[in-house]
Design a protein around this motif. Sequence first.
Motif: not given
Length: 175
Positions: A109-130
């Motif tokens: 299941q992890v491989l399937a997400d990685v192969e499709r290039g799942h990046r996740g929510s950009e809003e949450y990514r920005a919060g993570f960076a903060r």
Amino acid sequence: MPVLAAPPAAARPVLAPIGSRGPVEQAVVEGALASAGPETLVRTDVPQPDGSVRLYAAWTDGGGPLADHIDRVALARGLDAWSWVEILTHSARTTHRGRIEVRAHPLRQVLADVERGHRGSEEYRAGFARMLADDAARGGRPPLSGIPAWPGVGPRLWHRYAGDSFTVERHWLGR
């Protein structure tokens, strides 16, 4: 009929501390691995008396090589630590054994997400960076430039392992 208010002293189990929590922790990790299917990453978080957490990561049959392959694909696709958080959260099957938390991640299941290039929510990514920047500032460290690279799901990126053991042990939060 007499009523017994308290069990006799001889009936109480004798528990004596042995000074090491290791055998109990290892038994929990081994039990979690035994109940997981093949090609699975099993992460076990064991709270410690000093407030830290000991993390065990182990791979079931075929899991180590598959996880290393996943890491190569993820790094080639430029996935970062936030993608890792999102993908592992999506795949986690979480159970508890008392205060110990066990997360099993079926690696296909992890491989399937990685192969499709799942990046996740950009809003949450920005919060993570903060959050990472705030943590660096509070710790007196220079801020990170962006989000760190994919931290890995395989033993090669997580840690080197000794001999035939595919169990990694890390201490964090307070140690």
